[in-house]
Motif scaffolding. Sequence first.
Motif, PDB file in Angstrom:
ATOM      1  N   GLU A 341      -8.824  -1.159   2.003  1.00 21.62           N
ATOM      2  CA  GLU A 341      -9.991  -0.283   1.993  1.00 21.62           C
ATOM      3  C   GLU A 341     -10.126   0.473   0.682  1.00 21.62           C
ATOM      4  N   SER A 342      -9.008   0.818   0.058  1.00 24.02           N
ATOM      5  CA  SER A 342      -9.058   1.559  -1.203  1.00 24.02           C
ATOM      6  C   SER A 342      -7.763   1.393  -1.969  1.00 24.02           C
ATOM      7  N   THR A 343      -7.850   1.559  -3.277  1.00 24.76           N
ATOM      8  CA  THR A 343      -6.693   1.483  -4.164  1.00 24.76           C
ATOM      9  C   THR A 343      -6.653   2.728  -5.033  1.00 24.76           C
ATOM     10  N   VAL A 344      -5.492   3.394  -5.034  1.00 26.00           N
ATOM     11  CA  VAL A 344      -5.286   4.580  -5.857  1.00 26.00           C
ATOM     12  C   VAL A 344      -4.441   4.175  -7.053  1.00 26.00           C
ATOM     13  N   ASN A 345      -4.984   4.328  -8.247  1.00 27.40           N
ATOM     14  CA  ASN A 345      -4.243   3.974  -9.456  1.00 27.40           C
ATOM     15  C   ASN A 345      -3.443   5.175  -9.951  1.00 27.40           C
ATOM     16  N   GLN A 346      -2.143   4.973 -10.159  1.00 25.12           N
ATOM     17  CA  GLN A 346      -1.257   6.042 -10.593  1.00 25.12           C
ATOM     18  C   GLN A 346      -1.026   6.010 -12.105  1.00 25.12           C
ATOM     19  N   ASN A 347      -1.930   5.395 -12.831  1.00 19.65           N
ATOM     20  CA  ASN A 347      -1.845   5.340 -14.289  1.00 19.65           C
ATOM     21  C   ASN A 347      -0.534   4.729 -14.746  1.00 19.65           C
ATOM     22  N   SER A 348       0.339   5.509 -15.394  1.00 21.63           N
ATOM     23  CA  SER A 348       1.555   4.950 -15.987  1.00 21.63           C
ATOM     24  C   SER A 348       2.771   5.058 -15.083  1.00 21.63           C
ATOM     25  N   ASP A 349       2.576   5.513 -13.831  1.00 19.25           N
ATOM     26  CA  ASP A 349       3.723   5.811 -12.982  1.00 19.25           C
ATOM     27  C   ASP A 349       3.846   4.868 -11.796  1.00 19.25           C
ATOM     28  N   ILE A 350       5.069   4.424 -11.534  1.00 17.19           N
ATOM     29  CA  ILE A 350       5.349   3.673 -10.315  1.00 17.19           C
ATOM     30  C   ILE A 350       5.230   4.610  -9.120  1.00 17.19           C
ATOM     31  N   VAL A 351       5.028   4.056  -7.921  1.00 16.32           N
ATOM     32  CA  VAL A 351       4.977   4.839  -6.691  1.00 16.32           C
ATOM     33  C   VAL A 351       6.254   4.558  -5.909  1.00 16.32           C
ATOM     34  N   SER A 352       7.018   5.603  -5.616  1.00 11.70           N
ATOM     35  CA  SER A 352       8.294   5.408  -4.929  1.00 11.70           C
ATOM     36  C   SER A 352       8.214   5.664  -3.433  1.00 11.70           C
ATOM     37  N   SER A 353       7.216   6.458  -2.987  1.00 10.83           N
ATOM     38  CA  SER A 353       7.134   6.762  -1.571  1.00 10.83           C
ATOM     39  C   SER A 353       5.725   7.204  -1.192  1.00 10.83           C
ATOM     40  N   VAL A 354       5.276   6.833   0.013  1.00 11.06           N
ATOM     41  CA  VAL A 354       3.975   7.275   0.527  1.00 11.06           C
ATOM     42  C   VAL A 354       4.145   7.784   1.955  1.00 11.06           C
TER      43      VAL A 354
END
Length: 381
Positions: A341-354
């Motif tokens: 449904e949607s994508t959140v771009n974190q620019n230069s950072d990996i995502v470790s937890s949601v």
Amino acid sequence: SGKDDCICDCYGHGELKGSVSPECPVTGHSKIVSSVAFSPTEKNLIVSGSWDHTIKIWNISTGECLLTLYGHTDRVSSVVFSPTRPNLIVSSSWDKTIKFWHVSTSECMSTLTGHSNLVTSVAWSCSGTHLASGSHDKTVQIWSIGSISTFECESTVNQNSDIVSSVAFLSKTSQTGPNLVVTLRGHSGKDDCICDCYGHGELKGSVSPECPVTGHSKIVSSVAFSPTEKNLIVSGSWDHTIKIWNISTGECLLTLYGHTDRVSSVVFSPTRPNLIVSSSWDKTIKFWHVSTSECMSTLTGHSNLVTSVAWSCSGTHLASGSHDKTVQIWSIGSISTFECESTVNQNSDIVSSVAFLSKTSQTGPNLVVTLRGHSGKDDCI
């Protein structure tokens, strides 16, 4: 990702259409932020603890730092608001102490010195009458909290050769029971990790866990309780497998095979008790049917390893975070019909937890929280 910082962002799920930015990243600590917690009563208030030895109170709508608390002499490892006294914060530190803080006055009201090594984690019981603390002295201590000037170490749990990295009480809505204390411990020099469960009613004196569950051949990366079966948990491991356990007996009931790399996260569906979702370093998300052991569907929307998955309270949406630097929100109909449904771009950072906030949170059940890093600086947001 090899650098020394980390960032926490908050997203209003109602606004997650297309590619969006966080509502308000909060910056200000001079070193890594190790812990963040929401106020149970003030929806825009959070507290953060840092390796810079300080604790900060923030307004997340504006990003303003309202207050800085000084007193710890080493890294702050954990911070949490009292569930029943909104002006009370508790913190733990590598200085071996636990401190009670009054938000309105900035005063350190009491200091607990029961641990003989750095304190890694603190957690309140739902009633606010007990506090659990874990430490590198290899113990979990359960504190009975009367007034802030009257407290008692009610019981000590010895973890033998393992340090305690995290402690938690189950929520009041859990069918497993709000008095169950869960600890994550390790590592003692071996390539494994063990989750222990303690019945709080039995925690008198020095006791052993009800039933440690062991069986994976490599590190256990994630553990989750069944929302309906009080003795059922699922675990995911770096050995590429997922296991279902009876925690009363320690018996492994089922092993799920299918991932081709490390399993990073596992979680039961909140509305479909026979459904488990897993994420993996193989870049996929898998849906599993507990009764049949069948892999029902595989999502392949991420271009790098998937670190974390989380269900919304309604079970209609799934959030996933990845080293491709995005958070994806999936709309789940039946298991054969799903949509990114949607994508959140974190620019230069990996995502470790949601995570989605709980349905009882005054901040709102549709708020998605992510932990991300690292951008090469010695701070965390």
